[in-house]
Design a protein around this motif. Structure first.
Motif, mmCIF file in Angstrom:
data_model
loop_
_atom_site.group_PDB
_atom_site.id
_atom_site.type_symbol
_atom_site.label_atom_id
_atom_site.label_comp_id
_atom_site.label_asym_id
_atom_site.label_seq_id
_atom_site.Cartn_x
_atom_site.Cartn_y
_atom_site.Cartn_z
ATOM 1 N N ILE A 242 -9.445 -10.283 -34.802
ATOM 2 C CA ILE A 242 -10.329 -11.117 -33.973
ATOM 3 C C ILE A 242 -11.392 -11.777 -34.859
ATOM 4 O O ILE A 242 -11.667 -12.975 -34.758
ATOM 5 N N ALA A 243 -11.965 -10.994 -35.790
ATOM 6 C CA ALA A 243 -12.989 -11.531 -36.703
ATOM 7 C C ALA A 243 -12.403 -12.607 -37.611
ATOM 8 O O ALA A 243 -13.049 -13.595 -37.930
ATOM 9 N N LYS A 244 -11.147 -12.420 -37.994
ATOM 10 C CA LYS A 244 -10.459 -13.369 -38.886
ATOM 11 C C LYS A 244 -10.400 -14.761 -38.268
ATOM 12 O O LYS A 244 -10.646 -15.771 -38.934
ATOM 13 N N SER A 245 -10.114 -14.839 -36.976
ATOM 14 C CA SER A 245 -10.018 -16.150 -36.331
ATOM 15 C C SER A 245 -11.409 -16.775 -36.156
ATOM 16 O O SER A 245 -11.544 -17.987 -36.084
ATOM 17 N N ARG A 246 -12.434 -15.926 -36.127
ATOM 18 C CA ARG A 246 -13.797 -16.421 -35.910
ATOM 19 C C ARG A 246 -14.420 -16.909 -37.231
ATOM 20 O O ARG A 246 -15.192 -17.845 -37.252
ATOM 21 N N GLU A 247 -14.070 -16.232 -38.329
ATOM 22 C CA GLU A 247 -14.708 -16.546 -39.614
ATOM 23 C C GLU A 247 -13.644 -16.780 -40.685
ATOM 24 O O GLU A 247 -13.483 -15.998 -41.615
ATOM 25 N N LYS A 248 -12.926 -17.883 -40.520
ATOM 26 C CA LYS A 248 -11.759 -18.144 -41.377
ATOM 27 C C LYS A 248 -12.080 -18.149 -42.874
ATOM 28 O O LYS A 248 -11.397 -17.514 -43.664
ATOM 29 N N GLU A 249 -13.142 -18.887 -43.257
ATOM 30 C CA GLU A 249 -13.444 -19.033 -44.690
ATOM 31 C C GLU A 249 -13.820 -17.696 -45.316
ATOM 32 O O GLU A 249 -13.364 -17.362 -46.409
ATOM 33 N N THR A 250 -14.664 -16.945 -44.621
ATOM 34 C CA THR A 250 -15.093 -15.636 -45.143
ATOM 35 C C THR A 250 -13.887 -14.715 -45.279
ATOM 36 O O THR A 250 -13.760 -13.970 -46.252
ATOM 37 N N TYR A 251 -12.983 -14.783 -44.301
ATOM 38 C CA TYR A 251 -11.784 -13.935 -44.331
ATOM 39 C C TYR A 251 -10.867 -14.344 -45.492
ATOM 40 O O TYR A 251 -10.331 -13.479 -46.191
ATOM 41 N N GLU A 252 -10.703 -15.639 -45.709
ATOM 42 C CA GLU A 252 -9.870 -16.117 -46.830
ATOM 43 C C GLU A 252 -10.444 -15.632 -48.163
ATOM 44 O O GLU A 252 -9.695 -15.279 -49.073
ATOM 45 N N ARG A 253 -11.767 -15.630 -48.253
ATOM 46 C CA ARG A 253 -12.405 -15.157 -49.490
ATOM 47 C C ARG A 253 -12.150 -13.658 -49.677
ATOM 48 O O ARG A 253 -11.879 -13.195 -50.781
ATOM 49 N N PHE A 254 -12.211 -12.916 -48.566
ATOM 50 C CA PHE A 254 -11.887 -11.477 -48.623
ATOM 51 C C PHE A 254 -10.469 -11.270 -49.156
ATOM 52 O O PHE A 254 -10.237 -10.433 -50.032
ATOM 53 N N LEU A 255 -9.505 -12.049 -48.645
ATOM 54 C CA LEU A 255 -8.114 -11.912 -49.088
ATOM 55 C C LEU A 255 -7.979 -12.202 -50.586
ATOM 56 O O LEU A 255 -7.313 -11.463 -51.318
ATOM 57 N N ALA A 256 -8.616 -13.282 -51.033
ATOM 58 C CA ALA A 256 -8.537 -13.654 -52.456
ATOM 59 C C ALA A 256 -9.160 -12.566 -53.333
ATOM 60 O O ALA A 256 -8.586 -12.182 -54.366
ATOM 61 N N ASP A 257 -10.309 -12.044 -52.902
ATOM 62 C CA ASP A 257 -10.980 -10.974 -53.664
ATOM 63 C C ASP A 257 -10.104 -9.723 -53.733
ATOM 64 O O ASP A 257 -9.999 -9.074 -54.775
ATOM 65 N N SER A 258 -9.487 -9.386 -52.601
ATOM 66 C CA SER A 258 -8.647 -8.191 -52.544
ATOM 67 C C SER A 258 -7.438 -8.336 -53.476
ATOM 68 O O SER A 258 -7.107 -7.416 -54.231
ATOM 69 N N LYS A 259 -6.804 -9.507 -53.441
ATOM 70 C CA LYS A 259 -5.615 -9.724 -54.285
ATOM 71 C C LYS A 259 -5.969 -9.612 -55.763
ATOM 72 O O LYS A 259 -5.271 -8.941 -56.531
ATOM 73 N N LYS A 260 -7.080 -10.236 -56.142
ATOM 74 C CA LYS A 260 -7.510 -10.195 -57.546
ATOM 75 C C LYS A 260 -7.795 -8.749 -57.970
ATOM 76 O O LYS A 260 -7.367 -8.290 -59.033
ATOM 77 N N CYS A 261 -8.516 -8.035 -57.120
ATOM 78 C CA CYS A 261 -8.868 -6.636 -57.397
ATOM 79 C C CYS A 261 -7.607 -5.775 -57.545
ATOM 80 O O CYS A 261 -7.490 -4.971 -58.474
ATOM 81 N N LEU A 262 -6.668 -5.952 -56.619
ATOM 82 C CA LEU A 262 -5.457 -5.116 -56.630
ATOM 83 C C LEU A 262 -4.562 -5.410 -57.821
ATOM 84 O O LEU A 262 -3.970 -4.491 -58.397
#
Length: 368
Positions: A242-262
């Motif tokens: 639900i939060a993902k659809s509300r805050e698309k840009e912040t969520y995309e940044r979370f995904l990019a950060d997670s991928k880089k970290c992993l």
């Protein structure tokens, strides 16, 4: 071909997420998961007339429901029995495609993935019970299995009930040991199921699915702390969606950060560097806390925070495991370090160390 007359036993280990939570539910985003030496065991024996499904632990599973208008809508995702039934339906569909004739049997389930008083530890019991059921039935119907086929059958059966999630816990239960896992395209799978027979589906590669065994450095010790309060993964994942659809840009940044970290973390395993792994764990904790802040989902509860902070004070890296919201946290520390003081402080704060070890890589020929 009729099923076996002797008693068939199959088991599947539980799991804990080490890193990459929440991002892993998106197609192609990596995570690290470990299989543990606690199991769900399924026994099957031929029955004369009526078949039965009996489970010591899951007799009194709660059923959740909600309103949709005036309708009562059942939410079966936390009811383990539904995963057993789904695994049976799917494996028997597959067996019939392969020309096996159906039989009647008694199926017994026993789990040591929950605490003795029935509280859930969050070790992936629904995934393990799905894998163990598919494994046992394939032996009963004399269907040859590879790890890839076992994963795919179990993943479809699990997804039929849960409807969300990454299926990484299924991968851990099938492969054992430490794995790097990234999720397949679930939209593709749903479409393919409508258009292809099950036998074709399990024989072909799945888009974006990646499962790689990892070898931890010899000096890495994994310690698991339990907060005593269970959490519902499916409901927490819903909230983040639900939060993902509300805050698309912040969520995309979370995904990019997670991928880089992993990716850096996985490299740490390949290089055998405990320091790189610990740094990656700490970074992933920060990334997940940021997700918690913007999604308003409590991933790191006060007890989990306490658990992690105490570990960090003792030269360890620590974070919540899985969806958070309760359940377990993981600690990665050098084997040479004395952990007795850390464990004492945990105990003072209501945190239990679970005496779990990593389950080695599974050899299907020996397991089945």
């Amino acid at each position: 071909m009729k099923g076996n007359d002797h008693l068939i036993t199959a088991k599947a280990p539980g799991k804990l997420y080490i890193a990459g939570e929440y991002a892993v539910v998106e197609t192609g985003y990596p995570s690290i998961i470990v299989a543990l030496d606690q199991f769900v065991t399924v026994e099957i024996s031929r029955s004369k007339s009526f078949g039965s499904i009996v489970s010591k632990q899951y007799r009194e599973d709660s059923v959740y429901w909600r309103r949709q208008g005036d309708q009562m809508i059942l939410d079966n995702r936390d009811n383990t029995f539904n995963y057993i039934i789904s695994a049976i339906h799917l494996t028997e569909e597959y067996a019939q495609i392969l020309g096996r004739s159906m039989d009647v049997y008694d199926l017994r389930v026993n789990s040591d993935l929950d605490s003795p008083n029935g509280k859930k530890y969050g070790l992936g019991s629904s995934a393990a019970v799905t894998v163990a059921t598919v494994k046992a039935l394939c032996e009963f119907y004399q269907i040859p299995l590879t790890k890839s086929k076992l994963f795919k059958l179990s993943a479809i059966a699990h997804l039929d009930v849960q409807g969300n999630g990454s299926l990484g816990d299924i991968a851990a239960s099938v492969y054992g040991g430490w794995i790097a896992y990234q999720s397949f395209d679930r939209g593709w799978l749903m479409a393919a199921r409508m258009n292809q027979p099950l036998s074709d589906l399990v024989d072909q590669p799945w888009p974006d699915l990646k499962i790689t065994q990892l070898t931890p450095p010899a000096n890495l010790q994994l310690i698991i702390g339990w907060t005593g309060s269970p959490a519902s993964t499916s409901h927490l994942v819903d909230k983040v969606a639900i939060a993902k659809s509300r805050e698309k840009e912040t969520y995309e940044r979370f995904l990019a950060d997670s991928k880089k970290c992993l990716n850096t973390l996985i490299d740490g395993f390949k290089q055998g560097s405990l320091e790189a792994i610990q740094n990656g764990i700490q970074r992933n904790r920060e990334i997940l806390n940021h997700l918690a802040n913007f999604s308003k989902v409590q991933i790191e509860t006060p007890t989990l925070k306490k658990m992690c902070d105490i570990a960090v004070q003792h030269a360890a890296a620590a974070k919540s495991s899985g969806a958070g919201g309760g359940d377990c946290g993981i600690v990665v520390i050098d084997k040479a370090r004395d952990i007795s003081e850390m464990i004492d402080r945990w105990r003072e704060n209501g945190i239990t160390r679970l005496s779990l070890r990593v389950h080695p890589v599974i050899d299907l020929d020996k397991e089945i």
